[in-house]
Scaffold this motif. Structure first.
Motif, mmCIF file in Angstrom:
data_model
loop_
_atom_site.group_PDB
_atom_site.id
_atom_site.type_symbol
_atom_site.label_atom_id
_atom_site.label_comp_id
_atom_site.label_asym_id
_atom_site.label_seq_id
_atom_site.Cartn_x
_atom_site.Cartn_y
_atom_site.Cartn_z
ATOM 1 N N VAL A 15 0.863 -1.097 -0.034
ATOM 2 C CA VAL A 15 -0.216 -0.025 0.112
ATOM 3 C C VAL A 15 0.781 1.031 -0.036
ATOM 4 O O VAL A 15 1.695 1.444 1.035
ATOM 5 N N GLN A 16 0.964 1.908 -1.158
ATOM 6 C CA GLN A 16 1.817 3.083 -1.357
ATOM 7 C C GLN A 16 1.258 4.432 -1.361
ATOM 8 O O GLN A 16 0.374 4.552 -1.958
ATOM 9 N N THR A 32 -6.420 5.484 4.062
ATOM 10 C CA THR A 32 -5.479 4.422 3.968
ATOM 11 C C THR A 32 -5.735 3.243 5.135
ATOM 12 O O THR A 32 -5.338 2.210 4.937
ATOM 13 N N ARG A 33 -6.285 3.643 6.123
ATOM 14 C CA ARG A 33 -6.784 2.781 7.064
ATOM 15 C C ARG A 33 -7.799 1.699 6.418
ATOM 16 O O ARG A 33 -7.778 0.420 6.567
ATOM 17 N N GLN A 34 -8.642 2.327 5.665
ATOM 18 C CA GLN A 34 -9.511 1.363 4.845
ATOM 19 C C GLN A 34 -8.839 0.421 3.780
ATOM 20 O O GLN A 34 -9.199 -0.759 3.728
ATOM 21 N N ALA A 35 -7.809 1.238 3.170
ATOM 22 C CA ALA A 35 -6.862 0.154 2.165
ATOM 23 C C ALA A 35 -6.430 -0.741 3.073
ATOM 24 O O ALA A 35 -6.556 -1.988 2.429
ATOM 25 N N LYS A 110 0.591 -3.720 -6.003
ATOM 26 C CA LYS A 110 0.631 -2.508 -5.495
ATOM 27 C C LYS A 110 -0.764 -1.755 -5.600
ATOM 28 O O LYS A 110 -1.615 -1.739 -6.613
ATOM 29 N N LEU A 111 -0.845 -1.134 -4.666
ATOM 30 C CA LEU A 111 -2.153 -0.458 -4.332
ATOM 31 C C LEU A 111 -2.103 0.883 -3.532
ATOM 32 O O LEU A 111 -1.479 1.103 -2.739
ATOM 33 N N ARG A 112 -2.732 1.676 -4.240
ATOM 34 C CA ARG A 112 -2.633 3.062 -3.788
ATOM 35 C C ARG A 112 -3.109 3.039 -2.436
ATOM 36 O O ARG A 112 -3.987 2.556 -2.205
ATOM 37 N N PHE A 170 -1.427 -2.717 -9.696
ATOM 38 C CA PHE A 170 -0.679 -3.791 -10.362
ATOM 39 C C PHE A 170 -0.604 -5.196 -9.579
ATOM 40 O O PHE A 170 -0.585 -5.024 -8.307
ATOM 41 N N PHE A 171 -0.903 -6.057 -10.322
ATOM 42 C CA PHE A 171 -0.798 -7.481 -9.463
ATOM 43 C C PHE A 171 -0.047 -8.303 -10.421
ATOM 44 O O PHE A 171 -0.479 -8.489 -11.630
ATOM 45 N N GLY A 172 1.048 -8.991 -9.855
ATOM 46 C CA GLY A 172 1.955 -10.025 -10.436
ATOM 47 C C GLY A 172 3.056 -10.734 -9.778
ATOM 48 O O GLY A 172 2.803 -10.683 -8.466
#
Length: 318
Positions: A15-16, A32-35, A110-112, A170-172
């Motif tokens: 979480v970036q 961000t807490r929710q993420a 990679k998650l915002r 992105f996921f991989g």
């Protein structure tokens, strides 16, 4: 839990970005807490990494690891346009790479920091498309990404950019995401590339909003071109360059290295939900458009490219 062969414990979720929302804010504003909480709920056995900036208060946030990096700052997209956001590509590159380097999973996301997950059904698309990318595939397994802002340069609409995938998600394979994000930060020279160029007016679109545009590339282009040019020359001189070779490389590289999924397939929750319904998304690749690219460039089916041209024609003609 992942809905195919993937095991949650083999996945690291990065979480970036900045921490959005303070502990004193109403719960709905603590993005961000929710993420982080959504990542734990959807992938309960996964490693969750928060990658943010030095000096950030992260007390009480739910994560397994936190990575603090110096904030490289953003830079102006244009001069004299105060309502335009900053170009934050260096922030994205630095925080994403720092998180990925600390990840221990075989796979990575990679998650915002202002997005949230609702389920893991998108995992069923990972590893589904096996045909090689005819010399343009630079990842071990196609990386899942979002359709929003994955620009189709062949459409006769504004914002027709080459080499411009979405950078929301992105996921991989972790090693593949490292290949995408491990590149130098954008230099000051490229941040102000259009400034004082004698030919700038001929290079920029006729739209007056671009009269004072500065950066050589959009953030998404900087990321993707930086990735692809590790392996081959990229014929894209600047953000608005749409030569035939650039358009073809866009199509081939997207077909070979990505699976472009739409918001309803990813089921992401954005801090600003209107982002999913903006009219400008008509110039983006849909999942079906991407399937046509895959059929054309990976399955060697000429019908795939014809179908893509027909779909473009329906989206206001190529």
């Amino acid at each position: 839990m992942p809905s195919n062969h993937l095991n949650s414990r083999d996945i690291s979720i990065v979480v970036q970005g900045p921490v959005v929302g303070k502990t004193s804010d109403p719960p709905e504003q603590q993005k961000t807490r929710q993420a982080l909480e959504s990542a734990r709920r959807v992938f309960p056995d996964s490693e969750i990494i928060l990658s943010t900036w030095q000096g950030t208060d992260v007390d009480s946030l739910p994560f397994d690891k936190v990575v603090f990096s110096p904030d490289p700052g953003g830079f102006p997209i244009a001069t004299g346009v105060p309502d335009w956001p900053l170009n934050n590509v260096n922030r994205q590159l630095l925080s994403t790479l720092a998180g990925l380097k600390q990840a221990s999973g075989i796979y990575a996301m990679k998650l915002r920091s202002d997005f949230a997950l609702t389920n893991s059904e998108f995992c069923s698309y990972f590893g589904k498309y096996k045909s090689p990318g005819r010399g343009m595939q630079f990842v071990e397994e196609r990386v899942l990404s979002c359709s929003i802002y994955a620009r189709n340069p062949r459409l006769r609409r504004h914002n027709r950019f080459c080499m411009h995938p979405s950078d929301f998600f992105f996921f991989g394979n972790r090693e593949d995401l490292l290949r995408i994000f491990d590149r130098p930060l954008v230099t000051v020279e490229d941040q102000t590339w259009f400034h004082e160029r004698p030919d700038r007016r001929a290079l920029l679109p006729e739209d007056p909003q671009y009269d004072t545009y500065l950066a050589r590339y959009c953030p998404e282009q900087s990321i993707w071109i930086g990735f692809v040019e590790k392996y081959t020359d990229v014929p894209v001189e600047h953000a608005f360059d749409r030569n035939k070779a650039a358009m073809k490389m866009t199509e081939e590289s997207f077909a070979a290295n990505l699976v472009i999924l739409e918001p309803n397939q990813l089921q992401l929750v954005a801090a600003k939900p209107k982002i999913w319904t903006h009219a400008g998304h008509k110039n983006c690749y849909s999942f079906k458009d991407w399937q046509c690219l895959y059929d054309a460039f990976c399955e060697n089916r000429r019908l795939g490219y014809r179908m893509l041209r027909m779909r473009c024609a329906l989206k206001y003609l190529i």
